[in-house]
Design an enzyme around this catalytic site. Structure first.
Site, PDB file in Angstrom:
ATOM      1  N   LYS A  31       0.886  -1.174   0.000  1.00  0.00           N
ATOM      2  CA  LYS A  31       0.000   0.000   0.000  1.00  0.00           C
ATOM      3  C   LYS A  31       0.917   1.215   0.000  1.00  0.00           C
ATOM      4  O   LYS A  31       1.677   1.403   0.946  1.00  0.00           O
ATOM      5  CB  LYS A  31      -0.900  -0.008   1.233  1.00  0.00           C
ATOM      6  CG  LYS A  31      -1.759   1.251   1.411  1.00  0.00           C
ATOM      7  CD  LYS A  31      -2.689   1.138   2.619  1.00  0.00           C
ATOM      8  CE  LYS A  31      -3.520   2.401   2.819  1.00  0.00           C
ATOM      9  NZ  LYS A  31      -4.474   2.277   3.944  1.00  0.00           N
ATOM     10  N   GLU A  39      -3.540   7.194   1.815  1.00  0.00           N
ATOM     11  CA  GLU A  39      -3.936   7.445   3.210  1.00  0.00           C
ATOM     12  C   GLU A  39      -2.736   7.620   4.134  1.00  0.00           C
ATOM     13  O   GLU A  39      -2.667   7.049   5.217  1.00  0.00           O
ATOM     14  CB  GLU A  39      -4.832   6.306   3.717  1.00  0.00           C
ATOM     15  CG  GLU A  39      -6.102   6.166   2.891  1.00  0.00           C
ATOM     16  CD  GLU A  39      -7.077   5.113   3.403  1.00  0.00           C
ATOM     17  OE1 GLU A  39      -6.624   4.142   4.031  1.00  0.00           O
ATOM     18  OE2 GLU A  39      -8.285   5.272   3.161  1.00  0.00           O
ATOM     19  N   ARG A  61     -13.261  11.061  -6.102  1.00  0.00           N
ATOM     20  CA  ARG A  61     -12.384   9.998  -5.601  1.00  0.00           C
ATOM     21  C   ARG A  61     -12.546   8.699  -6.404  1.00  0.00           C
ATOM     22  O   ARG A  61     -11.584   7.952  -6.580  1.00  0.00           O
ATOM     23  CB  ARG A  61     -12.709   9.732  -4.131  1.00  0.00           C
ATOM     24  CG  ARG A  61     -12.046   8.493  -3.582  1.00  0.00           C
ATOM     25  CD  ARG A  61     -12.233   8.430  -2.094  1.00  0.00           C
ATOM     26  NE  ARG A  61     -11.919   7.113  -1.584  1.00  0.00           N
ATOM     27  CZ  ARG A  61     -12.048   6.768  -0.320  1.00  0.00           C
ATOM     28  NH1 ARG A  61     -12.486   7.642   0.559  1.00  0.00           N
ATOM     29  NH2 ARG A  61     -11.741   5.556   0.088  1.00  0.00           N
ATOM     30  N   ASP A 101     -14.717   2.333  -1.497  1.00  0.00           N
ATOM     31  CA  ASP A 101     -14.104   1.641  -0.370  1.00  0.00           C
ATOM     32  C   ASP A 101     -15.094   0.739   0.359  1.00  0.00           C
ATOM     33  O   ASP A 101     -15.580   1.101   1.426  1.00  0.00           O
ATOM     34  CB  ASP A 101     -13.524   2.690   0.605  1.00  0.00           C
ATOM     35  CG  ASP A 101     -12.698   2.051   1.718  1.00  0.00           C
ATOM     36  OD1 ASP A 101     -12.421   0.847   1.627  1.00  0.00           O
ATOM     37  OD2 ASP A 101     -12.334   2.769   2.664  1.00  0.00           O
ATOM     38  N   GLU A 105     -16.402  -4.046   7.847  1.00  0.00           N
ATOM     39  CA  GLU A 105     -16.089  -2.676   8.258  1.00  0.00           C
ATOM     40  C   GLU A 105     -17.280  -1.714   8.126  1.00  0.00           C
ATOM     41  O   GLU A 105     -17.749  -1.164   9.113  1.00  0.00           O
ATOM     42  CB  GLU A 105     -14.901  -2.171   7.434  1.00  0.00           C
ATOM     43  CG  GLU A 105     -14.558  -0.729   7.718  1.00  0.00           C
ATOM     44  CD  GLU A 105     -13.356  -0.245   6.921  1.00  0.00           C
ATOM     45  OE1 GLU A 105     -12.716  -1.058   6.228  1.00  0.00           O
ATOM     46  OE2 GLU A 105     -13.056   0.955   7.006  1.00  0.00           O
ATOM     47  N   TRP A 113     -12.322  13.619   2.112  1.00  0.00           N
ATOM     48  CA  TRP A 113     -12.316  12.164   1.898  1.00  0.00           C
ATOM     49  C   TRP A 113     -13.012  11.723   0.623  1.00  0.00           C
ATOM     50  O   TRP A 113     -12.807  10.604   0.145  1.00  0.00           O
ATOM     51  CB  TRP A 113     -12.939  11.445   3.113  1.00  0.00           C
ATOM     52  CG  TRP A 113     -12.035  11.512   4.307  1.00  0.00           C
ATOM     53  CD1 TRP A 113     -12.111  12.421   5.335  1.00  0.00           C
ATOM     54  CD2 TRP A 113     -10.908  10.677   4.580  1.00  0.00           C
ATOM     55  NE1 TRP A 113     -11.097  12.189   6.225  1.00  0.00           N
ATOM     56  CE2 TRP A 113     -10.339  11.125   5.790  1.00  0.00           C
ATOM     57  CE3 TRP A 113     -10.314   9.602   3.926  1.00  0.00           C
ATOM     58  CZ2 TRP A 113      -9.211  10.549   6.360  1.00  0.00           C
ATOM     59  CZ3 TRP A 113      -9.196   9.011   4.485  1.00  0.00           C
ATOM     60  CH2 TRP A 113      -8.645   9.484   5.688  1.00  0.00           C
TER      61      TRP A 113
END
Ligand code: GCU
Length: 672
Positions: free
Chosen positions: A282, A286, A336, A365, A393, A533
Site C-alpha cells: 500500500k 492514506e 475519488r 471503499d 467494516e 475524503w
C-alpha cells in the site's frame, strides 16, 4: 488440533444412523503417496472426519494395498505407482475424485495437480459426506478459477487488528509473533478447507519492522504453522523501509542501492522461509509513503520489489487503492472514484509479470453497494486481483448479519465488455484476495452467521460460478446440520440480509451513510459531506447524488467500456439501486418502479428495519433445533441488529426530511 470450538464448518458432527449407513462401503484403508506436509494433513483430516462423522476408524499405509482403499497423492506419483491408472489433466491446485479398480481392489482416488490438490479433494469429500451426498457415482475434476487465492489480515504487531471485530490477533502480541501459534495453524486448516492458498498476516498499513533481521525467524514460525495446510505466508511491506529501517538515506525505487537493499532482504527472508509467497504494498495512500516522494510511479515501486522476489518465485500484490484524501469538495469535477483508473490505466503493460494489481471490488471503499471498479477492464496487460472485504467494516462490523456473497457475485459477474467481448470481472482475474481480519474469538469472526462470509469467500475464489445460495446451503449444512427447516430458514435470513442492511443504511447507491472519519459504525450521514475524503453524496436542498456522467458530471462513467457506459451515463438507464452513485437528481425524481426518490428512501428504511426484525422471529422458530449456546448467541446478535436498524432508519430518514423538506407520504418520519 484442539477440539474446542474453533472448527467452524469443520465440525464433522456425527451423522444420523440412516445417513451414515450409505457410507458403509467406504474403504477402511488410506494409502498415501509421498510425504509432503499437505498430503499428511489430508490423511489426518480424512481419519478425523470419518471417525467423527461415521464412527469409522481407518488405517493408514504407504504399501501396495491388499484390500479396498482410498488413495491420496499427486497425479505423477499416482501414475508412477499404478501404471494402469490414468489421472486427468489437473491445474496445479486442482483435484480429481473418482472410484476405480486397482489390482482387483476398489479404490477411491483423491489425486491432485500439486500436493495441495489431495488436501482440497479430501475436504471436498468430507463435505459431501457431512451433507449426506451420494458418493457412488463420484467422478469429478475441480480446478480453481484463479491460481492466487489469498487472505489479507490487517493485524498490527502489537496484537490489535485494524478493522477487526473479533478480538486480538492470532499472530502477534506485544510487538512479537505469539509464542503459541495453535490458532494460526487452525486458521490455515480452515483456509485450506475452502481452497485458499496464501495469507498475508500484517496490516497493509505496514509496520516497517516486519522484515527486521530479528523478526524473520518469528515469521518463519508462522510459515511453519501454515505449511501443513499448503497456505503460503505473505507480508505487507512499506516502500519506505530501505530508509526508515534499512539504514539508507533514500527509498527511491530507481536508486541502485535501494534495489540492492530489497534483493538482499528477500534473499535473507527466503533462506528462512523457502516457500514464502510474496508481499502486499500500500503506497501513496492514506498517509503511507510511496513512489511519488521521488516523482516515481507505481510501476517503479512494484517492479523494484518484484525483481527482488523474482529469483525466489515470489509475487507482489500492488494495491490500486491509491487516492488523494484531501480532495476539494467544492470542485464539482473532483471525484475519488476516478483515482484508481486515472493512476493505473496509463501504466498498463509496464508491470513485471510477478506483479498483480490488487483492486477493491468498487471504486470507493467497501461500501454497501458500489458498481464494479472500471479498472478491472482498464488494465488489459496487467495481472489483476480483486480485493473483497470479509470483515464487515462498513457493513455492520459483525454486529449485523450481512451475507456478502450476493454482493460479491454482482461484481464478479459484471461484464466489463473489454474490446466488445463478454468479459465478466471473474474472467479477468489471476488473484482473489479477501480481507478477513479474524481474531482470537472462539468462532473467528465473533458472529456465527458471519462465518458464512469467510466460507463463501473461499468457495467463490475457487469457483466464481457457484451461486450465493448454493454456497450458503453448503455452509449451513456443515455448520448447523441437515435439518431441512433449519437449512431453509437460515438460508432465508442470509439471502435477505444484504438487501435489508442496504435498505436501512444507504439505498439507491447512497453507500453506507456512516461515520467516515471515525469507526465507520452507526448512522452519521452528515460526515460524508464537505471534507477531503471524497465519499460525498451531495445531498442538497434541491437534490441528491453524485453526478459522475461524462456529459455533465465528473466523467467517471467514461472509464468504463462503451457498452458499460450505456448502463450508467443517463439517470434513465441507470438501475435504481445505483442511481445516486451516478447521478444528482431532484428528490421528486421518479424511479423505474414509479416512486419518487425521497419516498423510496423513506420506505426502504422502514422495510429494511422491519426485515431485520423478521430475522429475529425466524430465528426464534429454530430454538429447539440448534444447540443452546449458538442459539442464544445468534438470538442476541439478531435482536441487537433489529434495534440498531431502527436507530439507522430514523436517523437517516430524519436527516433526509430536514435536507429535502419533503414529508413522508405515510407521515411516519420526524415524529419521535
Ligand atoms: C479503509 C479502511 C482502512 C484501511 C484502508 C485500506 O479505508 O478504513 O482502515 O487501511 O481501507 O484498504 O487500505
Amino acid at each position: 488440533i484442539a477440539e474446542d470450538g474453533h472448527d467452524a464448518w469443520l465440525r464433522y458432527a456425527r451423522l444420523h444412523e440412516a445417513t451414515a449407513k450409505q457410507f458403509q462401503s467406504l474403504p477402511k484403508l488410506v494409502v498415501t503417496l509421498g510425504d509432503s506436509p499437505p498430503i499428511g494433513s489430508a490423511q489426518t483430516e480424512l481419519k478425523r472426519g470419518l471417525a467423527r462423522m461415521l464412527g469409522r476408524e481407518i488405517r493408514a499405509s504407504k504399501q501396495t494395498p491388499t484390500q479396498d482403499f482410498i488413495l491420496l497423492g499427486v497425479r505423477d506419483q499416482i501414475e508412477e505407482m499404478f501404471a494402469n491408472l490414468h489421472v486427468p489433466e489437473l491445474a496445479p491446485d486442482g483435484f480429481w475424485l473418482d472410484w476405480t479398480e486397482v489390482g482387483g481392489h476398489k479404490a477411491l482416488v483423491i489425486a491432485g495437480g500439486s500436493d495441495r490438490g489431495p488436501l482440497y479433494g479430501t475436504f471436498a469429500l468430507l463435505g459431501k459426506i457431512a451433507r449426506g451426498e451420494n458418493l457412488e457415482t463420484l467422478d469429478e475434476v475441480q480446478n480453481p478459477a484463479a491460481p492466487l487465492r489469498w487472505i489479507n489480515q490487517w493485524d498490527n504487531l502489537d496484537g490489535t487488528i485494524e478493522r477487526g471485530y473479533a478480538g486480538p490477533s492470532i499472530f502477534f502480541e506485544n510487538g512479537s509473533v505469539r509464542a503459541d501459534l495453535t490458532r494460526a495453524r487452525e486458521y490455515a486448516r480452515l483456509l485450506a478447507s475452502v481452497g485458499l492458498n496464501g495469507c498475508v498476516v500484517n496490516n497493509v498499513n505496514a509496520d516497517p519492522r516486519i522484515l527486521d533481521d530479528a523478526f524473520i525467524p518469528q515469521l518463519a514460525r508462522i510459515a511453519d504453522a501454515f505449511r501443513p495446510y499448503g497456505v503460503k505466508l505473505g507480508v505487507s511491506v512499506n516502500l519506505s523501509m530501505p530508509k526508515t529501517v534499512g539504514g539508507l538515506d533514500t527509498f527511491d525505487p530507481l536508486d541502485p542501492r535501494v534495489q540492492a537493499w530489497w534483493a538482499h532482504k528477500f534473499d535473507a527472508l527466503y533462506r528462512a522461509i523457502p516457500d514464502f509467497g510474496g508481499v502486499v504494498v500500500k503506497a501513496d495512500s492514506e498517509g503511507q509513503l510511496g513512489p511519488s516522494a521521488y516523482g516515481r510511479t507505481p510501476v517503479d515501486a512494484a517492479n523494484v520489489i518484484a525483481r527482488a522476489l523474482r529469483p525466489h518465485h515470489g509475487v507482489v500484490f500492488y494495491r490500486a487503492f491509491v487516492y488523494n484524501h484531501h480532495l476539494d469538495w467544492k470542485d464539482p469535477k473532483a471525484d475519488r472514484a476516478r483515482a484508481a483508473y486515472d493512476i493505473f490505466h496509463p501504466l498498463d503493460g509496464r508491470f513485471d509479470d510477478n506483479v498483480i494489481v490488487q483492486i477493491k471490488n468498487g471504486p470507493i471503499d467497501f461500501q454497501v453497494r458500489e458498481p464494479a471498479s472500471p479498472l478491472f477492464g482498464g488494465v488489459k496487460q496487467t495481472s489483476k486481483a480483486i480485493e473483497l472485504q470479509i470483515t464487515q467494516e462498513y457493513l455492520g462490523q459483525q454486529r449485523h448479519t450481512v451475507y456478502l456473497a450476493p454482493m460479491w457475485k454482482q461484481t464478479l459477474d459484471f461484464d466489463m465488455h473489454v474490446d466488445g467481448h463478454d468479459t465478466p470481472v471473474k474472467s479477468l482475474l489471476r488473484g482473489v484476495v479477501g480481507v478477513a481480519n479474524v481474531g482470537m474469538d472462539a468462532n473467528w469472526l465473533a458472529n456465527h452467521l458471519a462465518m458464512a462470509n469467510l466460507y463463501s469467500f473461499g468457495r467463490l475464489a475457487w469457483d466464481s460460478n457457484l451461486s450465493a445460495e448454493a454456497i450458503v446451503d453448503e455452509w449451513m449444512r456443515l455448520t448447523f446440520g441437515n435439518d431441512p427447516e433449519v437449512v431453509q430458514k437460515v438460508r432465508e435470513i442470509q439471502m435477505e440480509s444484504w438487501p435489508a442492511y442496504e435498505h436501512y443504511t444507504g439505498p439507491l447507491g447512497l453507500q453506507t451513510l456512516t461515520n467516515i472519519t471515525g469507526p465507520h459504525y452507526g448512522p452519521a450521514p452528515e460526515s460524508q459531506e464537505r471534507n477531503g475524503w471524497g465519499q460525498w453524496i451531495r445531498a442538497e436542498h434541491d437534490g441528491v447524488g453524485m453526478d459522475r456522467s461524462v456529459s455533465t458530471g465528473t466523467g467517471f462513467v467514461g472509464q468504463y467500456s462503451a457498452e458499460a457506459q450505456k448502463q450508467f451515463e443517463t439517470a434513465a438507464a441507470t438501475p435504481d439501486e445505483l442511481l445516486l452513485f451516478f447521478h444528482h437528481v431532484p428528490y421528486t425524481y421518479k424511479l423505474h418502479g414509479g416512486k419518487t426518490v425521497i419516498q423510496a428512501i423513506y420506505d426502504f428504511h422502514y422495510e429494511g428495519a422491519a426485515q431485520a426484525n423478521e430475522f429475529v422471529n425466524t430465528w426464534e422458530t429454530l430454538e429447539r433445533k440448534i444447540d443452546p449456546d449458538r442459539y442464544q448467541a445468534v438470538l442476541a446478535q439478531l435482536s441487537y441488529q433489529a434495534d440498531h436498524a431502527i436507530v439507522w432508519r430514523d436517523a437517516i430518514n430524519d436527516w433526509c426530511l430536514r435536507t429535502s423538506g419533503i414529508s413522508d407520504a405515510q407521515d411516519r418520519v420526524g415524529h419521535h
